[in-house]
Design an enzyme around this catalytic site. Structure first.
Site, PDB file in Angstrom:
ATOM      1  N   ARG A  18     -54.975  65.081  76.279  1.00 56.79           N
ATOM      2  CA  ARG A  18     -56.216  65.551  76.905  1.00 56.79           C
ATOM      3  C   ARG A  18     -56.000  66.184  78.284  1.00 56.79           C
ATOM      4  O   ARG A  18     -56.935  66.712  78.878  1.00 56.79           O
ATOM      5  CB  ARG A  18     -57.226  64.396  76.983  1.00 56.79           C
ATOM      6  CG  ARG A  18     -57.910  64.147  75.635  1.00 56.79           C
ATOM      7  CD  ARG A  18     -58.835  62.973  75.693  1.00 56.79           C
ATOM      8  NE  ARG A  18     -58.092  61.712  75.732  1.00 56.79           N
ATOM      9  CZ  ARG A  18     -58.643  60.534  75.997  1.00 56.79           C
ATOM     10  NH1 ARG A  18     -59.936  60.456  76.296  1.00 56.79           N
ATOM     11  NH2 ARG A  18     -57.906  59.442  75.991  1.00 56.79           N
ATOM     12  N   ASN A  57     -56.934  60.241  81.886  1.00 58.39           N
ATOM     13  CA  ASN A  57     -56.778  60.869  80.577  1.00 58.39           C
ATOM     14  C   ASN A  57     -56.987  62.377  80.656  1.00 58.39           C
ATOM     15  O   ASN A  57     -56.444  63.123  79.847  1.00 58.39           O
ATOM     16  CB  ASN A  57     -57.764  60.273  79.568  1.00 58.39           C
ATOM     17  CG  ASN A  57     -57.420  58.817  79.271  1.00 58.39           C
ATOM     18  OD1 ASN A  57     -56.258  58.471  79.120  1.00 58.39           O
ATOM     19  ND2 ASN A  57     -58.420  57.968  79.214  1.00 58.39           N
TER      20      ASN A  57
HETATM   21  C1  UD1 Z   1     -55.482  51.503  75.298  1.00 59.29           C
HETATM   22  C2  UD1 Z   1     -55.958  50.205  74.621  1.00 59.29           C
HETATM   23  C3  UD1 Z   1     -57.439  50.006  74.885  1.00 59.29           C
HETATM   24  C4  UD1 Z   1     -57.689  50.035  76.365  1.00 59.29           C
HETATM   25  C5  UD1 Z   1     -57.161  51.322  76.967  1.00 59.29           C
HETATM   26  C6  UD1 Z   1     -57.277  51.287  78.475  1.00 59.29           C
HETATM   27  C7  UD1 Z   1     -54.554  50.015  72.662  1.00 59.29           C
HETATM   28  C8  UD1 Z   1     -54.502  50.139  71.185  1.00 59.29           C
HETATM   29  N1  UD1 Z   1     -55.724  50.303  73.208  1.00 59.29           N
HETATM   30  O1  UD1 Z   1     -56.109  52.580  74.631  1.00 59.29           O
HETATM   31  O2  UD1 Z   1     -57.868  48.764  74.352  1.00 59.29           O
HETATM   32  O3  UD1 Z   1     -59.072  49.915  76.608  1.00 59.29           O
HETATM   33  O4  UD1 Z   1     -55.767  51.473  76.672  1.00 59.29           O
HETATM   34  O5  UD1 Z   1     -56.761  52.480  79.000  1.00 59.29           O
HETATM   35  O6  UD1 Z   1     -53.589  49.639  73.288  1.00 59.29           O
HETATM   36  N2  UD1 Z   1     -48.182  54.752  75.023  1.00 59.29           N
HETATM   37  C9  UD1 Z   1     -46.849  54.619  74.703  1.00 59.29           C
HETATM   38  N3  UD1 Z   1     -46.472  54.733  73.417  1.00 59.29           N
HETATM   39  C10 UD1 Z   1     -47.353  54.963  72.420  1.00 59.29           C
HETATM   40  C11 UD1 Z   1     -48.729  55.087  72.747  1.00 59.29           C
HETATM   41  C12 UD1 Z   1     -49.118  54.970  74.055  1.00 59.29           C
HETATM   42  O7  UD1 Z   1     -46.002  54.414  75.583  1.00 59.29           O
HETATM   43  O8  UD1 Z   1     -46.927  55.055  71.269  1.00 59.29           O
HETATM   44  C13 UD1 Z   1     -48.581  54.644  76.437  1.00 59.29           C
HETATM   45  C14 UD1 Z   1     -49.264  55.897  76.932  1.00 59.29           C
HETATM   46  O9  UD1 Z   1     -48.324  56.787  77.516  1.00 59.29           O
HETATM   47  C15 UD1 Z   1     -50.230  55.361  77.970  1.00 59.29           C
HETATM   48  C16 UD1 Z   1     -50.539  53.948  77.481  1.00 59.29           C
HETATM   49  O10 UD1 Z   1     -49.535  53.614  76.563  1.00 59.29           O
HETATM   50  O11 UD1 Z   1     -49.647  55.262  79.245  1.00 59.29           O
HETATM   51  C17 UD1 Z   1     -51.910  53.806  76.853  1.00 59.29           C
HETATM   52  O12 UD1 Z   1     -51.965  54.630  75.719  1.00 59.29           O
HETATM   53  P1  UD1 Z   1     -53.274  55.379  75.309  1.00 59.29           P
HETATM   54  O13 UD1 Z   1     -53.004  56.155  74.086  1.00 59.29           O
HETATM   55  O14 UD1 Z   1     -53.853  56.094  76.467  1.00 59.29           O
HETATM   56  O15 UD1 Z   1     -54.196  54.140  74.909  1.00 59.29           O
HETATM   57  P2  UD1 Z   1     -55.757  54.145  74.893  1.00 59.29           P
HETATM   58  O16 UD1 Z   1     -56.249  54.894  73.733  1.00 59.29           O
HETATM   59  O17 UD1 Z   1     -56.255  54.536  76.232  1.00 59.29           O
HETATM   60 CA    CA Z   2     -55.536  55.731  78.121  1.00 58.05          CA
END
Ligand code: UD1
Ligand code: CA
Length: 450
Positions: free
Chosen positions: A15, A226
């Site tokens: 995003r 985001n």
């Molecule tokens: C996540 C939480 C959600 C919370 C929110 C707060 C989960 C499933 N959901 O959702 O409950 O309210 O954060 O911001 O955890 N990342 C990795 N590897 C991956 C996926 C993500 O390292 O495979 C990292 C991303 O770079 C990021 C963080 O994890 O820094 C959060 O990932 P993101 O996809 O933004 O999670 P949300 O959908 O925001």
């Molecule tokens: Ca997030």
């Protein structure tokens, strides 16, 4: 008890609509992830482990040896990201603090409270929770009749009643390590083929384990980045925090809304910063200075009692009592000794101006060394570049350089010498002589003053 922080940073951040990984977008002059690493290090006293994936190399280059790295490839969710960490952390740490790289405003205090709470009992999960009217797409914290945490429900899966819940999951946890690895292995795969860290809460609940939570006092801390809109919001908050800290430390910031002071800058007491100033990088400003308005200072050192009026400094050094501007441009290697005055539309690069030297108007000084109390007349230019290389100019002390003098380098002007207006100096001028014309020639000797 050893606590190690894991910083999740493998996602692309679609995003942001950017080629740059989200966590490298600058926030107050530092890559976003810098803030998580800093706070993690302070809270745990240990180097954090950063999970990288998208743009892994760039992220590692930005942080260098401030962190350990684990590569997650492909990125199959936050739970999958944590599974990658197990081989390097299992048995190495008692508690695992999990934070995400896109929450730069989390404070040392809040995370410290989380870790302290986790240390105070032996249950495996202690998490942050935050109450906010604006849900921002966060998962909801679902509680049972006794107020116990029953589940974390992602917004996409939430029922209308669950969507109305205002207690949100910032996704910041402190886990007991032995339990965590077992729980991670049990995370079910989602319909999208991903493994969500939030599932460990459900796993604990079904095992009858109590989930502890610590409430974040100020929801602002959990602003997650985001989009670029969130980035600007975070920038405004961080800017205010930094400016307020300097005001409490004795610096007058006339208009904090338009003043940017990056995290590594230091400023002395009783310095006044006028509106629209940007102090960046490793800039040091002394006491009792007046900066701005409309001034940009990058990686520079400014002594005490200096005045910098509507000017630009980049990798420059100023001793005490220097005044410059308006519209002075001090470039890399400019060194202005005590009491130098540099007026409007001057440019100095890689040059030293000795104590008390004055250069009032419209001059370019490059690759030059100038002595003390010399006067550089309006429009003086060091012609330092011959089309192939840069050449040095040396000007002694108490020299009077007439207006519009061209100093064709390499060339030397001796102590106490004068040049006439419009002189084009192609040969060295001996001390205490007057040289005029094009090309300049010496026309007489001058009396040495006491
Ligand atoms: C996540 C939480 C959600 C919370 C929110 C707060 C989960 C499933 N959901 O959702 O409950 O309210 O954060 O911001 O955890 N990342 C990795 N590897 C991956 C996926 C993500 O390292 O495979 C990292 C991303 O770079 C990021 C963080 O994890 O820094 C959060 O990932 P993101 O996809 O933004 O999670 P949300 O959908 O925001
Ligand atoms: Ca997030």
């Amino acid at each position: 008890m050893i606590t190690t922080a894991v910083i999740l940073a493998a996602g692309q951040g679609t995003r942001m609509v950017s080629h740059l990984p989200k966590v490298l977008h600058p926030l107050l002059g530092k890559p976003l992830i810098y803030y998580s690493v800093e706070v993690a290090q302070q809270v745990t006293g240990e180097k954090p482990v950063v999970v990288v994936g998208y743009g892994a190399e760039a992220v590692q280059n930005a942080l260098g040896d401030r962190a350990h790295y684990v590569v997650q490839q492909p990125q199959l969710g936050t739970g999958h990201a944590m599974q990658q960490v197990e081989p390097i952390l299992r048995g190495q740490s008692d508690l695992i603090l999990v934070i995400t790289a896109d929450m730069p405003l989390l404070s040392v205090e809040t995370l410290g409270n989380l870790v302290a709470a986790s240390q105070s009992h032996s249950d495996p999960i202690t998490m942050l929770s935050v109450f906010d009217e604006d849900a921002r797409g966060f998962g909801r914290v679902v509680r049972g009749a006794q107020g116990e945490i029953r589940a974390i429900v992602e917004e996409a899966q939430a029922t209308p009643e669950q969507l109305a819940i205002r207690e949100l999951n910032p996704s910041i946890y402190c886990f007991r390590q032995e339990w965590l690895w077992e729980a991670l292995a049990k995370i079910p795969v989602s319909r999208k083929g991903e493994y969500y860290l939030t599932e460990v809460v459900g796993i604990a609940v079904s095992d009858g384990i109590a989930i502890h939570s610590i409430r974040v006092a100020d929801p602002v801390e959990t602003i997650g980045i985001n989009t670029r809109i969130h980035l600007a919001e975070a920038e405004a908050i961080l800017r205010r925090r930094v400016n307020e800290a300097w005001m409490l430390a004795g610096v007058t910031v006339i208009d904090p809304l338009t003043t940017t002071i990056e995290p590594d800058v230091t400023i002395g007491k009783d310095t006044v910063i006028w509106p629209n100033c940007h102090l960046r990088g490793n800039t040091v400003v002394g006491e009792n200075c007046e900066i701005g308005p409309n001034t940009i200072i990058q990686d520079s050192q400014v002594g005490n009692c200096c005045k910098i009026f509507t000017s630009v400094l980049d990798r420059a050094i100023m001793e005490d009592d220097v005044d410059v501007g308006p519209f002075a441009n001090l470039r890399k290697g400019a060194y202005l000794c005590q009491g130098v005055h540099m007026g409007n539309f001057g440019e100095v690069k890689n040059s030293r101006l000795g104590p008390g030297t004055k250069m009032g108007h419209f001059s370019y000084i490059g690759d030059a060394t100038i002595g003390s109390r010399t006067n550089i007349g309006a429009g003086t230019i060091t012609c330092n570049y011959d089309g192939e290389k840069k050449n040095p100019t040396e000007i002694g002390s108490e020299v009077f350089v007439g207006s519009d003098t061209m100093l064709v380098a390499p060339v030397k002007v001796g102590e106490g010498a004068h040049t006439g207006a419009g002189a084009v100096v192609t040969k060295d001028i001996p001390p205490y002589t007057l040289a005029v014309g094009v090309p300049a020639r010496v026309i007489r000797k001058l009396e040495k003053r006491d």
